[in-house]
Design a protein around this motif. Structure first.
Motif, PDB file in Angstrom:
ATOM      1  N   SER A 138     -10.240  10.567   6.600  1.00  0.00           N
ATOM      2  CA  SER A 138      -9.836   9.512   7.528  1.00  0.00           C
ATOM      3  C   SER A 138      -9.833   8.170   6.807  1.00  0.00           C
ATOM      4  O   SER A 138     -10.631   7.950   5.884  1.00  0.00           O
ATOM      5  CB  SER A 138     -10.792   9.456   8.725  1.00  0.00           C
ATOM      6  N   PRO A 139      -8.951   7.242   7.180  1.00  0.00           N
ATOM      7  CA  PRO A 139      -8.922   5.922   6.540  1.00  0.00           C
ATOM      8  C   PRO A 139     -10.275   5.219   6.644  1.00  0.00           C
ATOM      9  O   PRO A 139     -10.825   5.061   7.732  1.00  0.00           O
ATOM     10  CB  PRO A 139      -7.839   5.179   7.322  1.00  0.00           C
ATOM     11  N   GLY A 140     -10.806   4.820   5.503  1.00  0.00           N
ATOM     12  CA  GLY A 140     -12.125   4.208   5.439  1.00  0.00           C
ATOM     13  C   GLY A 140     -13.173   5.138   4.878  1.00  0.00           C
ATOM     14  O   GLY A 140     -14.173   4.700   4.321  1.00  0.00           O
ATOM     15  N   GLN A 141     -12.926   6.429   4.991  1.00  0.00           N
ATOM     16  CA  GLN A 141     -13.838   7.430   4.457  1.00  0.00           C
ATOM     17  C   GLN A 141     -13.671   7.529   2.943  1.00  0.00           C
ATOM     18  O   GLN A 141     -12.605   7.236   2.400  1.00  0.00           O
ATOM     19  CB  GLN A 141     -13.540   8.782   5.111  1.00  0.00           C
ATOM     20  N   ARG A 142     -14.719   7.953   2.248  1.00  0.00           N
ATOM     21  CA  ARG A 142     -14.628   8.114   0.804  1.00  0.00           C
ATOM     22  C   ARG A 142     -13.604   9.204   0.457  1.00  0.00           C
ATOM     23  O   ARG A 142     -13.672  10.315   0.964  1.00  0.00           O
ATOM     24  CB  ARG A 142     -16.005   8.494   0.247  1.00  0.00           C
ATOM     25  N   GLY A 143     -12.656   8.853  -0.395  1.00  0.00           N
ATOM     26  CA  GLY A 143     -11.576   9.764  -0.755  1.00  0.00           C
ATOM     27  C   GLY A 143     -10.232   9.088  -0.535  1.00  0.00           C
ATOM     28  O   GLY A 143     -10.158   7.878  -0.312  1.00  0.00           O
ATOM     29  N   THR A 144      -9.159   9.867  -0.600  1.00  0.00           N
ATOM     30  CA  THR A 144      -7.814   9.319  -0.414  1.00  0.00           C
ATOM     31  C   THR A 144      -7.228   9.808   0.907  1.00  0.00           C
ATOM     32  O   THR A 144      -7.015  10.997   1.092  1.00  0.00           O
ATOM     33  CB  THR A 144      -6.889   9.729  -1.573  1.00  0.00           C
ATOM     34  N   ALA A 145      -6.990   8.875   1.819  1.00  0.00           N
ATOM     35  CA  ALA A 145      -6.391   9.197   3.111  1.00  0.00           C
ATOM     36  C   ALA A 145      -4.888   8.969   3.045  1.00  0.00           C
ATOM     37  O   ALA A 145      -4.421   8.008   2.436  1.00  0.00           O
ATOM     38  CB  ALA A 145      -7.011   8.328   4.206  1.00  0.00           C
ATOM     39  N   TYR A 203      -2.460  11.576  -4.698  1.00  0.00           N
ATOM     40  CA  TYR A 203      -3.491  12.299  -3.964  1.00  0.00           C
ATOM     41  C   TYR A 203      -4.778  12.337  -4.782  1.00  0.00           C
ATOM     42  O   TYR A 203      -5.368  13.383  -5.009  1.00  0.00           O
ATOM     43  CB  TYR A 203      -3.005  13.705  -3.631  1.00  0.00           C
ATOM     44  N   GLU A 204      -5.207  11.165  -5.198  1.00  0.00           N
ATOM     45  CA  GLU A 204      -6.302  11.019  -6.142  1.00  0.00           C
ATOM     46  C   GLU A 204      -7.620  11.539  -5.597  1.00  0.00           C
ATOM     47  O   GLU A 204      -8.005  11.286  -4.468  1.00  0.00           O
ATOM     48  CB  GLU A 204      -6.439   9.528  -6.486  1.00  0.00           C
ATOM     49  N   ASP A 205      -8.344  12.285  -6.459  1.00  0.00           N
ATOM     50  CA  ASP A 205      -9.712  12.670  -6.139  1.00  0.00           C
ATOM     51  C   ASP A 205     -10.611  11.528  -6.589  1.00  0.00           C
ATOM     52  O   ASP A 205     -10.662  11.200  -7.769  1.00  0.00           O
ATOM     53  CB  ASP A 205     -10.067  13.969  -6.879  1.00  0.00           C
ATOM     54  N   THR A 206     -11.294  10.880  -5.667  1.00  0.00           N
ATOM     55  CA  THR A 206     -11.974   9.628  -5.977  1.00  0.00           C
ATOM     56  C   THR A 206     -13.219   9.450  -5.131  1.00  0.00           C
ATOM     57  O   THR A 206     -13.271   9.931  -3.991  1.00  0.00           O
ATOM     58  CB  THR A 206     -11.017   8.443  -5.726  1.00  0.00           C
ATOM     59  N   PRO A 207     -14.231   8.753  -5.645  1.00  0.00           N
ATOM     60  CA  PRO A 207     -15.392   8.408  -4.827  1.00  0.00           C
ATOM     61  C   PRO A 207     -15.157   7.143  -3.998  1.00  0.00           C
ATOM     62  O   PRO A 207     -16.004   6.753  -3.213  1.00  0.00           O
ATOM     63  CB  PRO A 207     -16.491   8.190  -5.863  1.00  0.00           C
ATOM     64  N   ASP A 208     -14.024   6.481  -4.193  1.00  0.00           N
ATOM     65  CA  ASP A 208     -13.710   5.258  -3.451  1.00  0.00           C
ATOM     66  C   ASP A 208     -12.958   5.592  -2.165  1.00  0.00           C
ATOM     67  O   ASP A 208     -12.437   6.689  -1.988  1.00  0.00           O
ATOM     68  CB  ASP A 208     -12.854   4.328  -4.315  1.00  0.00           C
ATOM     69  N   ALA A 209     -12.891   4.618  -1.274  1.00  0.00           N
ATOM     70  CA  ALA A 209     -12.162   4.780  -0.020  1.00  0.00           C
ATOM     71  C   ALA A 209     -10.758   4.209  -0.198  1.00  0.00           C
ATOM     72  O   ALA A 209     -10.571   2.995  -0.207  1.00  0.00           O
ATOM     73  CB  ALA A 209     -12.891   4.073   1.117  1.00  0.00           C
ATOM     74  N   LEU A 210      -9.775   5.087  -0.340  1.00  0.00           N
ATOM     75  CA  LEU A 210      -8.397   4.694  -0.616  1.00  0.00           C
ATOM     76  C   LEU A 210      -7.473   5.162   0.502  1.00  0.00           C
ATOM     77  O   LEU A 210      -7.771   6.129   1.210  1.00  0.00           O
ATOM     78  CB  LEU A 210      -7.924   5.291  -1.944  1.00  0.00           C
ATOM     79  N   VAL A 211      -6.331   4.484   0.618  1.00  0.00           N
ATOM     80  CA  VAL A 211      -5.288   4.896   1.561  1.00  0.00           C
ATOM     81  C   VAL A 211      -3.949   4.831   0.850  1.00  0.00           C
ATOM     82  O   VAL A 211      -3.704   3.938   0.029  1.00  0.00           O
ATOM     83  CB  VAL A 211      -5.258   3.994   2.816  1.00  0.00           C
ATOM     84  N   ARG A 212      -3.083   5.774   1.168  1.00  0.00           N
ATOM     85  CA  ARG A 212      -1.686   5.734   0.733  1.00  0.00           C
ATOM     86  C   ARG A 212      -0.807   5.698   1.989  1.00  0.00           C
ATOM     87  O   ARG A 212      -0.925   6.568   2.854  1.00  0.00           O
ATOM     88  CB  ARG A 212      -1.307   6.981  -0.087  1.00  0.00           C
TER      89      ARG A 212
END
Length: 241
Positions: A138-145, A203-212
Motif C-alpha cells: 500500500s502507498p506509504g508502506q515499506r516497498g514499492t506500491a 518494481y524495485e525491491d526496497t526497504p524504502d516506501a516508494l510509489v510508481r
C-alpha cells in the motif's frame, strides 16, 4: 476494452487507456527476486494486444515488520506534518489520490489478479478513478506500491491524462483508510517503450516506501490497438500527516 474514436489532444485514435503495467515483484525471504515471465499486468478484452511479460504479482511476500529505513537526501519540511528524512507507514488501504499540480483528486479502487495472473484494470468508463493492487504494497508502506490510471476513455481524457506534466520536486498526497495522509515527493518522470520496460527498476525491491504512478504514453498503434509506451512517475515517501 474497445478502441474508441480519435482523441482530441493527439490526433491518434482515442481508446480506453492501455496502460499495461507489469506487476510488482518482491523478495522471498528478503533475498531472491521472483521473475515469472509471460503474464500481463492487466487482463484485457478480446481486442487487446499481448502486453510485455511481467513478474507474477501473486508471488509477493507478505508485509514485513517495520525496520530502520535509509535516509533520503531530498526530503523536505512541510508545516503541520511530520517531516523525516526517510520513513515507512503501517499497511493501510489508500482511499484518495491528490495531485494539485495537474488537478487530480480521485478515489482508489482495489485491483485483483485475474485468472491469467494479470492485474485486472479499473473500470474503463470511469474517467476519475485510480487503481492499486490490493494484495500488494500500500502507498506509504515499506516497498514499492503501484498506482495505475487510464490516460483516456472512449469519450474524454481520463485521470492520468496530464501525468506527463509532473516534474522532479513536485508532490502528491494519498489519503489512507487509517486516517493518515502520505505525502510523496517525485524523483523523476520517464517514458519507456513497452518492449524495453525496466522491470527491476520500476518494481524495485526496497526497504524504502516508494510509489510508481503509471499510465500509457507514446504513439497509438492502430494495428496493435495499444499505446507504444508507458509513462512512470518515480516517487518516495516524504512526510506523513
Amino acid at each position: 476494452m474497445t478502441t474508441p474514436p480519435d482523441p482530441v489532444s493527439t490526433g491518434t485514435p482515442r481508446r480506453t487507456s492501455r496502460w499495461v503495467v507489469r506487476g510488482v515483484f518482491w523478495a522471498v525471504a528478503l533475498a531472491v527476486l521472483l521473475y515469472a515471465f509471460g503474464g500481463k499486468i492487466f487482463t484485457s478484452d478480446a481486442t487487446s494486444p499481448t502486453a510485455p511479460p511481467v513478474p507474477s504479482a501473486t508471488k509477493q511476500a507478505p508485509a514485513a515488520a517495520p525496520q530502520p529505513a535509509r535516509p533520503h537526501a531530498s526530503a523536505s519540511s512541510r508545516p503541520g506534518k511530520t517531516s523525516v528524512s526517510s520513513l515507512a507507514m503501517p499497511r493501510s488501504a489508500p482511499i484518495r489520490l491528490r495531485i494539485p499540480k495537474i488537478r487530480v483528486d480521485a478515489p482508489f479502487t482495489g485491483l485483483k489478479i485475474g485468472p491469467t495472473g494479470a492485474l485486472d484494470p479499473p473500470p474503463a468508463d470511469d474517467t476519475n478513478l485510480v487503481g492499486w493492487q490490493s494484495s500488494g504494497i500500500s502507498p506509504g508502506q515499506r516497498g514499492t506500491a503501484i498506482v495505475a490510471g487510464h490516460l483516456d476513455t472512449k469519450t474524454s481524457p481520463a485521470v492520468f491524462a496530464r501525468l506527463s506534466e509532473l516534474s522532479p520536486g513536485d508532490s502528491f498526497e494519498v489519503d489512507r483508510d487509517d486516517g493518515t495522509t502520505a505525502v510523496f515527493l517525485i524523483d523523476s518522470v520517464e517514458n519507456f517503450h513497452k518492449d524495453d520496460f525496466p522491470d527491476k527498476r520500476v518494481y524495485e525491491d526496497t526497504p524504502d516506501a516508494l510509489v510508481r504512478l503509471i499510465t500509457c504514453a507514446g504513439a497509438y498503434n492502430r494495428t496493435a490497438r495499444d499505446y507504444t509506451e508507458n509513462l512512470v512517475v518515480f516517487a518516495h515517501l516524504d512526510t506523513v500527516g
